[in-house]
Design an enzyme around this catalytic site. Structure first.
Site, PDB file in Angstrom:
ATOM      1  CE  LYS A 176      -1.602   1.598   4.276  1.00  0.00           C
ATOM      2  NZ  LYS A 176      -1.570   2.833   4.364  1.00  0.00           N
ATOM      3  CG  ASN A 177       2.783   2.310   3.380  1.00  0.00           C
ATOM      4  OD1 ASN A 177       1.239   2.799   3.083  1.00  0.00           O
ATOM      5  ND2 ASN A 177       2.861   2.714   4.510  1.00  0.00           N
ATOM      6  NE  ARG A 223      -6.962   4.114   6.204  1.00  0.00           N
ATOM      7  CZ  ARG A 223      -6.217   5.404   6.501  1.00  0.00           C
ATOM      8  NH1 ARG A 223      -6.322   5.511   7.823  1.00  0.00           N
ATOM      9  NH2 ARG A 223      -5.037   6.036   5.719  1.00  0.00           N
ATOM     10  CG  ASP A 250       4.021   1.602   9.842  1.00  0.00           C
ATOM     11  OD1 ASP A 250       3.019   2.231  10.448  1.00  0.00           O
ATOM     12  OD2 ASP A 250       4.564   1.519   8.482  1.00  0.00           O
ATOM     13  CB  CYS A 289      -3.306  11.782  12.380  1.00  0.00           C
ATOM     14  SG  CYS A 289      -3.071   9.800  12.269  1.00  0.00           S
ATOM     15  NE  ARG A 294       0.887  10.135  10.046  1.00  0.00           N
ATOM     16  CZ  ARG A 294       0.412   9.233   9.423  1.00  0.00           C
ATOM     17  NH1 ARG A 294      -0.460   9.062   9.785  1.00  0.00           N
ATOM     18  NH2 ARG A 294       1.162   8.938   8.468  1.00  0.00           N
TER      19      ARG A 294
HETATM   20  N1  EPU Z   1       7.752  14.759  10.790  1.00  0.00           N
HETATM   21  C1  EPU Z   1       7.649  15.479  10.864  1.00  0.00           C
HETATM   22  N2  EPU Z   1       7.313  16.810   9.903  1.00  0.00           N
HETATM   23  C2  EPU Z   1       6.841  16.509   8.742  1.00  0.00           C
HETATM   24  C3  EPU Z   1       6.983  15.066   8.505  1.00  0.00           C
HETATM   25  C4  EPU Z   1       6.978  13.933   9.263  1.00  0.00           C
HETATM   26  O1  EPU Z   1       7.806  16.318  11.818  1.00  0.00           O
HETATM   27  O2  EPU Z   1       6.076  17.542   7.668  1.00  0.00           O
HETATM   28  C5  EPU Z   1       7.191  13.734  11.243  1.00  0.00           C
HETATM   29  C6  EPU Z   1       6.228  13.185  12.200  1.00  0.00           C
HETATM   30  O3  EPU Z   1       5.479  13.274  12.774  1.00  0.00           O
HETATM   31  C7  EPU Z   1       6.143  11.892  13.072  1.00  0.00           C
HETATM   32  C8  EPU Z   1       8.051  11.972  11.798  1.00  0.00           C
HETATM   33  O4  EPU Z   1       7.893  12.561  11.528  1.00  0.00           O
HETATM   34  O5  EPU Z   1       7.016  11.734  13.815  1.00  0.00           O
HETATM   35  C9  EPU Z   1       8.079  10.434  11.019  1.00  0.00           C
HETATM   36  O6  EPU Z   1       7.184  10.335   9.980  1.00  0.00           O
HETATM   37  P1  EPU Z   1       6.849  10.597   8.425  1.00  0.00           P
HETATM   38  O7  EPU Z   1       6.365  11.679   7.621  1.00  0.00           O
HETATM   39  O8  EPU Z   1       8.084   9.470   8.094  1.00  0.00           O
HETATM   40  O9  EPU Z   1       5.280   9.248   8.145  1.00  0.00           O
HETATM   41  P2  EPU Z   1       4.070   9.509   6.819  1.00  0.00           P
HETATM   42  O10 EPU Z   1       5.087   9.635   5.322  1.00  0.00           O
HETATM   43  O11 EPU Z   1       3.750  10.200   6.582  1.00  0.00           O
HETATM   44  C10 EPU Z   1       4.611   7.214   6.596  1.00  0.00           C
HETATM   45  C11 EPU Z   1       3.499   6.107   6.294  1.00  0.00           C
HETATM   46  C12 EPU Z   1       3.125   5.736   7.841  1.00  0.00           C
HETATM   47  C13 EPU Z   1       4.547   5.066   8.554  1.00  0.00           C
HETATM   48  C14 EPU Z   1       5.164   6.237   8.608  1.00  0.00           C
HETATM   49  C15 EPU Z   1       6.037   6.325   9.754  1.00  0.00           C
HETATM   50  C16 EPU Z   1       3.061   6.261   3.816  1.00  0.00           C
HETATM   51  C17 EPU Z   1       1.185   6.325   3.004  1.00  0.00           C
HETATM   52  N3  EPU Z   1       3.019   6.357   4.901  1.00  0.00           N
HETATM   53  O12 EPU Z   1       4.072   7.813   7.191  1.00  0.00           O
HETATM   54  O13 EPU Z   1       2.475   4.321   7.348  1.00  0.00           O
HETATM   55  O14 EPU Z   1       3.769   4.406   9.912  1.00  0.00           O
HETATM   56  O15 EPU Z   1       5.947   6.755   7.460  1.00  0.00           O
HETATM   57  O16 EPU Z   1       6.896   5.001   9.026  1.00  0.00           O
HETATM   58  O17 EPU Z   1       3.877   5.551   3.388  1.00  0.00           O
HETATM   59  C18 EPU Z   1       0.643   3.016   7.463  1.00  0.00           C
HETATM   60  O18 EPU Z   1       0.652   2.356   7.303  1.00  0.00           O
HETATM   61  O19 EPU Z   1       0.023   2.373   8.662  1.00  0.00           O
HETATM   62  C19 EPU Z   1       1.309   4.358   8.222  1.00  0.00           C
HETATM   63  C20 EPU Z   1       0.790   4.940   9.575  1.00  0.00           C
END
Ligand code: EPU
Length: 530
Positions: free
Chosen positions: A118-119, A496, A404, A216, A221
């Site tokens: 998915k991701n 999802r 995850d 969330c 996030r």
């Molecule tokens: N963060 C910031 N600022 C930003 C972006 C992120 O502070 O602009 C922080 C977040 O708050 C968090 C950390 O950085 O504490 C990591 O967040 P990240 O941006 O890596 O998460 P994401 O890209 O929103 C993806 C996956 C998530 C997975 C995380 C961590 C996708 C679509 N989602 O989320 O997957 O948990 O990386 O590996 O790729 C899931 O599939 O259940 C899921 C939540």
């Protein structure tokens, strides 16, 4: 095609609303709803009304709405149709109410297949925005987030064809005319990964307007790093009314140093940089396999990216990208969930169609707790004959232990001999499943970012509530070893990201079934007393 199946047994069930509504694609004039983009799909997802008494759907609709309901919302129509069905003595079913009923105790035996990630699929679909030629993606999982992304892209003017039958895991996306480069709050609030369209839209259209995601279930996030990076590439950013708007005549290359490692942030800016003028160097990037998979697709589309999968990525901007065909990598989180399920149930499970290279941290941890695994190039066999021992675990960015899989590991830790300390480093509030596990008999104390899990306590079935995608998975795992029949509510979270999980688990011996909330028939009016 809907991912939801009618919950009624064949024969008893008539036509689901899904099937009836599909005859009227959103763009055409619907006999009762007129032109209402998105409405029929929303309804189709929400309601299944068996019409075994040959109550034709048109009759249902015309009885409910003698006039065209231009100003009525989809959820309201859903509720009205449900009440109408009940009034007709038909059981009505709301797919948002799905539950799993799981009877624990069976070891999982046999082979279970992993779907596409998915991701990885979500950013790949967003990447199609970068070109006016079709992008064909294979191994797309049939999960709800994919359907949400289809809606998101379609609302911008993209043609998104989700395959049927044998081609059901293929999607073809054509973004020839992007009429409205926007991601609405309605969609972003249901799926935060919608923010992945920000970079590609501003790169391709010069403008993007995307709702800010807000809070969330697993913690704050923010997307500040996406925004900061786009500014560095020359976009002008404004924020108002809960939306972020980015504009740029053409983005230019630059050096982006991420303050914090972000997966979708790296992906968003990587996509933006492909069409920027000049070279972009991105430092402290996420190294997840999903980032490397996206770069693979972008390179097939004509991008010039080097270093994806490491913490430094270099992108030489090009003027134009073209169409491509790409196969999405297997879902490492789904694979990890099944591997833990095999270990937890004391089974002998072959998790096929995965990439064991992406599962290093989990396999090492399982080795530490005494669970035997054997890998081939594309499978992992887990043999749960030894009861697991406790071991501490800390979530980290890839290649560390994935956040995850933290919830699923916690389910395993409840059945390990000794005390495991689980530290969640990525998200601030990702322990919502712990209290539900405690309700099933686990001994877990939360201390800030640490969970102290004292095993091994017998689990007993209970009614529990899923709070997010991976929390739901951990409850499913716990239920597989609990004594009795567990009912997990709000399984729309699991839909999802896990493709037909109940069918897959049933195929290897689990006792799991999905039920909907069947509303009771309306009580007959009491007879008048003489
Ligand atoms: N963060 C910031 N600022 C930003 C972006 C992120 O502070 O602009 C922080 C977040 O708050 C968090 C950390 O950085 O504490 C990591 O967040 P990240 O941006 O890596 O998460 P994401 O890209 O929103 C993806 C996956 C998530 C997975 C995380 C961590 C996708 C679509 N989602 O989320 O997957 O948990 O990386 O590996 O790729 C899931 O599939 O259940 C899921 C939540």
């Amino acid at each position: 095609m809907s991912i939801y199946q009618s919950p009624f047994p064949p024969g008893a069930a008539g036509v689901s609303l899904t099937a009836c509504m599909e005859r009227w694609p959103d763009e055409t004039e619907h006999p009762f709803f007129g032109r209402k983009p998105g409405l029929t799909n929303t309804l189709a997802k929400r309601c299944v009304i068996p019409t075994d008494r040959a109550l034709p759907i048109n009759q249902v609709l015309s009885a409910t709405y003698p006039f065209r309901p231009y100003n009525i919302s989809a959820p309201q129509i859903g509720r009205d149709l449900m009440s109408l069905a009940v009034a007709h003595g038909l059981p009505a079913y709301d797919t948002h109410m799905d539950k799993f009923v799981i009877r624990g105790g069976n070891p999982l035996l046999g082979t279970i297949r992993v779907s596409g990630a998915k991701n990885a699929a979500l950013p790949a679909m967003a990447a199609a925005l970068l070109t006016d030629e079709p992008v064909i993606l294979e191994n797309i999982p049939q999960v709800r987030d994919i359907e949400t992304t289809r809606k998101l892209l379609a609302a911008m003017g993209a043609e998104v064809e989700l395959g049927y039958g044998r081609a059901q895991h293929r999607t073809t996306i054509s973004c020839r005319n992007l009429t409205s480069p926007e991601a609405s709050y309605e969609l972003v609030k249901t799926m935060r990964a919608s923010t992945l369209v920000l970079g590609p839209l501003v790169a391709r259209c010069g403008r993007a307007r995307v709702s800010l995601p807000g809070g969330c279930a697993i913690g704050g996030r923010p997307i500040d790093l996406h925004i900061k990076g786009l500014e560095l590439l020359g976009a002008t950013i404004t924020q108002d009314h809960g939306y972020v708007e980015a504009t740029a005549k053409r983005l230019h290359g630059g050096e982006i140093l991420f303050d914090k490692i972000t997966v979708t942030g790296t992906e968003d800016l990587l996509m933006a940089a492909t069409l920027a003028d000049g070279e972009t160097v991105m430092l402290n990037c996420a190294r997840e396999p999903e980032v490397a998979d996206l770069a693979d697709l972008l390179n097939k589309m004509g991008a010039r990216i080097e270093g994806a999968g490491t913490s430094t990525i270099r992108v030489k901007g090009v003027d134009k990208l073209h169409g491509a065909r790409h196969r999405i990598i297997p879902d490492r989180i789904e694979a990890a969930t099944f591997i833990i399920a095999g270990a937890l149930t004391g089974g002998d499970l072959n998790v096929a169609g995965c990439d064991p290279h992406h599962l290093g941290a989990l396999l090492e941890k399982l080795n530490e707790v005494g669970v035997k695994t054997a890998r081939t190039a594309d499978s992992v066999r887990v043999m749960g004959d030894n009861p697991p021992k406790a071991a501490d675990m800390v979530t980290e960015e890839y290649p560390g232990f994935p956040t995850d899989v933290q919830a699923q590991y916690m389910a395993l830790a409840t059945q390990a001999e000794g005390t495991s300390i689980i530290t969640e480093n990525i998200f601030e509030n990702r322990f919502m499943h712990a209290q539900e596990l405690v309700r099933m008999g686990a001994n877990i104390k939360i201390e800030g970012r640490r969970a102290v899990v004292r095993g091994k306590t017998p689990l007993s079935a209970a009614a529990v509530l899923a709070s997010d995608l991976r929390a739901s998975a951990s409850l499913v795992l716990a239920a597989l070893v609990a004594d009795g029949e567990t009912i997990i509510d709000r399984v729309y979270h699991i839909d999802r990201g896990y493709e037909h999980i109940e069918e897959k688990l049933r195929g290897v011996g689990a006792q799991i079934r999905r039920i909907g909330e069947i509303l009771p028939k309306k009580a007959a009016a009491p007879a008048a007393r003489g």
